[in-house]
Design a protein around this motif. Structure first.
Motif, PDB file in Angstrom:
ATOM      1  N   GLU A  71      -5.250  12.803   2.994  1.00 24.24           N
ATOM      2  CA  GLU A  71      -5.285  11.699   2.043  1.00 24.24           C
ATOM      3  C   GLU A  71      -3.888  11.242   1.681  1.00 24.24           C
ATOM      4  OE1 GLU A  71      -7.516  13.233  -1.166  1.00 24.24           O
ATOM      5  OE2 GLU A  71      -9.461  12.966  -0.194  1.00 24.24           O
ATOM      6  N   ARG A  74      -2.734   8.911   4.404  1.00 26.20           N
ATOM      7  CA  ARG A  74      -3.360   7.602   4.259  1.00 26.20           C
ATOM      8  C   ARG A  74      -2.809   6.866   3.049  1.00 26.20           C
ATOM      9  NH1 ARG A  74      -8.020  10.612   5.882  1.00 26.20           N
ATOM     10  NH2 ARG A  74      -8.612  10.922   3.695  1.00 26.20           N
ATOM     11  N   ALA A  75      -2.486   7.628   1.981  1.00 27.52           N
ATOM     12  CA  ALA A  75      -1.925   6.980   0.794  1.00 27.52           C
ATOM     13  C   ALA A  75      -0.566   6.373   1.087  1.00 27.52           C
ATOM     14  CB  ALA A  75      -1.816   7.995  -0.339  1.00 27.52           C
ATOM     15  N   ARG A  78      -1.149   3.186   2.825  1.00 26.15           N
ATOM     16  CA  ARG A  78      -1.615   2.130   1.936  1.00 26.15           C
ATOM     17  C   ARG A  78      -0.571   1.715   0.917  1.00 26.15           C
ATOM     18  NH1 ARG A  78      -6.249   5.611   1.563  1.00 26.15           N
ATOM     19  NH2 ARG A  78      -5.519   6.193  -0.508  1.00 26.15           N
ATOM     20  N   ALA A  82      -0.236  -1.812  -1.078  1.00 18.86           N
ATOM     21  CA  ALA A  82      -0.430  -1.807  -2.528  1.00 18.86           C
ATOM     22  C   ALA A  82       0.753  -2.456  -3.240  1.00 18.86           C
ATOM     23  CB  ALA A  82      -0.627  -0.375  -3.021  1.00 18.86           C
ATOM     24  N   ALA A 148      -9.096   0.318  -6.547  1.00 11.71           N
ATOM     25  CA  ALA A 148      -9.049   0.626  -5.121  1.00 11.71           C
ATOM     26  C   ALA A 148      -8.122   1.797  -4.808  1.00 11.71           C
ATOM     27  CB  ALA A 148      -8.599  -0.611  -4.343  1.00 11.71           C
ATOM     28  N   GLN A 149      -6.946   1.879  -5.483  1.00 11.08           N
ATOM     29  CA  GLN A 149      -5.962   2.878  -5.082  1.00 11.08           C
ATOM     30  C   GLN A 149      -5.434   3.715  -6.235  1.00 11.08           C
ATOM     31  OE1 GLN A 149      -3.004   1.550  -2.382  1.00 11.08           O
ATOM     32  NE2 GLN A 149      -4.285  -0.022  -1.463  1.00 11.08           N
ATOM     33  N   ARG A 151      -2.885   3.351  -8.201  1.00 10.78           N
ATOM     34  CA  ARG A 151      -1.442   3.461  -8.278  1.00 10.78           C
ATOM     35  C   ARG A 151      -0.825   2.606  -9.373  1.00 10.78           C
ATOM     36  NH1 ARG A 151       1.491   5.206  -3.889  1.00 10.78           N
ATOM     37  NH2 ARG A 151       0.289   6.162  -2.226  1.00 10.78           N
ATOM     38  N   GLY A 210     -13.154   5.832  -4.036  1.00  6.17           N
ATOM     39  CA  GLY A 210     -11.846   5.682  -3.412  1.00  6.17           C
ATOM     40  C   GLY A 210     -10.729   5.575  -4.417  1.00  6.17           C
ATOM     41  N   SER A 211     -11.021   5.375  -5.678  1.00  5.12           N
ATOM     42  CA  SER A 211      -9.968   5.284  -6.684  1.00  5.12           C
ATOM     43  C   SER A 211      -9.465   6.672  -7.013  1.00  5.12           C
ATOM     44  CB  SER A 211     -10.501   4.605  -7.945  1.00  5.12           C
ATOM     45  OG  SER A 211      -9.530   4.638  -8.954  1.00  5.12           O
TER      46      SER A 211
END
Length: 659
Positions: A71, A74-75, A78, A82, A148-149, A151, A210-211
């Motif tokens: 993860e 993938r973060a 992304r 973002a 979604a993320q 962040r 997904g958050s």
């Protein structure tokens, strides 16, 4: 009805009514299910003990999300996307409140002492609406990014956010004070923005797979979060209303906003006395004004506590057609009408409240000096403790020194001890153990404030049947309504004349006191307040379109399919057994097997639900059938016998056996 009550502990509140009002509302409307969501501005404990409360801090740091190594990779991938998305949304948000003032900014500027210089006077209404739309687009874009993320907190405190804010301050149309913003000012503003926008990153919504700050894919928290409620009720404006805005955006949940104090005005007054630079006050004031305008625009109904608050809301962009004034409710059980003869002296004036500069006790002392010269037997009792402000204790000491200077201790004769006609007391002391005792010990209640929200002490005096003399500030005239005397603020002569007029006329005092008590019992009781909100809830639900529950099936066009889940699925408790299997039934909220929707042969989105088997198919024949008359061929419809969940008889009827 499931209602999410959105509150903010430690928030500014001119009336001091928000927290007790919320508790009385939850206890009074027992027919509704309340879920309490609280934003805490300090480490104090959560209110509403014994009830389920979700608390999120507006101080400190949010806990970092835990991620596995895949993860994390993938973060990082992304992260670039973002940051680009954040730059676009944050630029819209900042431009929406920095470049052009939002509606109602002039009112806030007047209250803040000119701390909010605005744009050119030629900015048209269309441009204002465009900027408001841009602010809303940026706000909801940041909410989508947070879902979604997750962040958002780190991005709001990043160097990228500071640079975007600096670019907006240097752009044409920005306030003059913002042009001179330094790096320290920009850092202070971004820190405050991160705290104000922290509700965007919380896990209260329950539908954000997904958050990083929400629940996992397919999981819904206990109770479903804000995705499963029928109504969001914000007890105050500002950050506490943000979850309601997002619930309306994501799930279509109606938002009800209640303000018992002008939140925007209180922020401006608080920041005017704080040690903040002009750019910081200007930028934060512009953000709060834009947020208030967006909240008023999206709320289904806005409930002010007084007409004074209502006028401020209208000037800040609230639609007059969606405003409902509901006065705060107070418990009248402990207050009874006290006859004037019960008072210790018919020439005693009483002041109660929190000692602070806004109460203007200096004016009251100078007015009493005039009263004492005209009526030497008159006395003044000041009942109250200093407030929590840094200057409140010093203000009380100053008032004590002024009273000693204006009224030196004098004795009636050579054998008596001297005494001062002005006394300073506190509630809980030997002379006034309760507020009711303070009102009963005086003939007239005096209110000398220069700024006031909802005057609670005035209503308590009215419930006690006391005549009052007040200054024309805040909602005083609305509360009094002709049952007391009202004078201009900062006018000791007018205040003294009004007090003398009532002290010298006992009959007038009695008439005004009786009228005041009748008015208070009619308008300012807890029962009146709770009944009004019960009607508001029913009004909102009556005009709210049908919304699908979380996981509910949909028909054609995405609309909820009516009667897709039978009423039996909502019976509280557990079904004893499933027909024909002998196995325990699924938990509450699951549909029994005989009520499962069948196939859709017509393709019109309406599935067939097979009825339970007929009685002849379920009951075994244990005795020969007796001949029945011809009238029995046409059976009368028998009323259904509902089975109580969890009882043996109910379980037998569900299995098809005779009880």
């Amino acid at each position: 009805m499931r209602i999410a009550l959105l509150t903010e502990s430690g928030a500014l509140d001119a009336s001091g009514e928000t927290r007790p009002w919320c508790d009385r509302l939850v206890r009074g409307l027992t027919g509704h299910e309340f879920e309490i969501y609280t934003l805490a501005r300090g480490p104090e404990g959560a209110p509403y003990r014994g009830r389920t409360v979700r608390t999120a801090p507006l101080y400190g740091e949010l806990p970092a999300p835990l991620m596995w190594r895949p993860e994390r990779r993938r973060a990082r991938a992304r992260g670039r996307l973002a940051r680009r998305r954040f730059a676009a949304c944050f630029a819209d948000l900042v431009a929406g409140f920095v470049t052009v003032r939002a509606p109602g900014a002039r009112a806030a500027e007047e209250a803040g002492g000119g701390a909010f210089p605005g744009a050119s006077a030629g900015a048209g209404e269309e441009r204002r609406e465009d900027q408001a739309d841009r602010f809303a687009a940026g706000l909801h874009g940041l909410a989508e990014l947070a879902r979604a993320q997750g962040r958002l907190p780190g991005l709001l405190r990043s160097e990228q956010a500071v640079r975007l804010l600096e670019a907006a301050c240097r752009a044409p149309g920005a306030p003059r004070a913002a042009h001179g913003a330094r790096v320290a000012d920009l850092l202070a503003v971004t820190e405050e923005l991160e705290r104000a926008l922290r509700p965007l990153s919380l896990d209260w919504y329950g539908d954000a797979p997904g958050s990083a700050y929400a629940f996992g894919a397919g999981d819904v928290p206990a109770g479903g979060g804000l995705a499963a409620v029928d109504l969001c009720h914000a007890a105050t404006g500002g950050p506490a209303a943000l979850p309601g805005l997002l619930a309306k955006r994501f799930f279509g949940t109606p938002l009800l906003l209640t303000e018992y104090g002008v939140r925007l005005r209180e922020h401006y007054l608080a920041r005017a006395g704080a040690r903040l630079s002009a750019p910081v006050r200007s930028l934060l004031g512009a953000f709060e004004t834009a947020l208030a305008a967006e909240t008023y625009a999206q709320a289904a109904l806005v409930v002010p506590g007084t007409a004074h608050t209502r006028r401020w809301q209208e000037r800040c962009g609230a639609d007059r057609e969606r405003l409902r004034t509901i006065h705060p409710g107070m418990d009248a059980g402990g207050f009874t009408a006290v006859p004037d003869a019960v008072a210790d002296h018919s020439t005693t004036l009483v002041w109660t409240g929190t000692v602070e500069p806004a109460k203007d006790l200096v004016c009251l002392l100078h007015a009493f000096a005039r009263v004492h010269r005209a009526e030497p037997a008159a006395t003044l009792r000041i009942v109250g403790a200093p407030g929590t402000g840094p200057e409140d204790a010093a203000y009380l000491a100053h008032c004590r020194a002024l009273a000693a200077q204006l009224f030196p201790d004098e004795a009636a004769d050579a054998c008596s001890a001297g005494d001062n006609p002005v006394s300073f007391e506190e509630i809980g002391g030997p002379e006034a153990p309760r507020p009711q005792d303070a009102y009963a010990a005086g003939a007239v209640l005096v209110l000398s404030s220069v700024a006031e929200g909802f005057p609670r002490s005035l209503v308590e005096a009215m419930l006690s049947g006391r005549a009052t003399v007040s200054t024309d500030v805040g909602a005083v005239c609305e509360v009094i309504g002709g049952t007391g005397l009202v004078v201009p603020p900062r006018n000791p002569r007018a205040l003294a004349d009004a007090c003398l007029a009532l002290l010298r006329d006992p009959g007038r005092r009695a008439r005004l006191g009786a009228a005041a008590r009748a008015r208070a019992l009619e308008l300012f009781t807890v029962e009146q307040n709770v009944a009004a909100f019960r009607g508001i809830y029913l009004e909102l639900m009556s005009r709210t379109p049908c919304r699908p529950a979380v996981g509910a099936p949909l028909g054609q066009g995405g609309a909820p399919r009516l009667f897709a889940r039978p009423a039996e699925a909502h019976v509280p408790g557990r079904w004893a057994a499933v027909r024909g299997t002998g196995q325990p039934a699924p938990p509450t909220g699951r549909t029994p097997s005989w009520a499962d929707p069948g196939p859709d042969p017509d393709g019109d989105g309406a599935r067939r639900v097979d009825p339970p088997p007929a009685e002849s198919e379920r009951l075994p024949t244990t005795s020969p059938a007796r001949p029945q008359p011809a009238e029995a061929a046409t059976a009368r419809p028998q009323p259904a016998q509902p089975a109580a969940a969890g009882t043996a008889a109910g379980a037998d009827r569900q299995r098809g056996a005779r009880p």
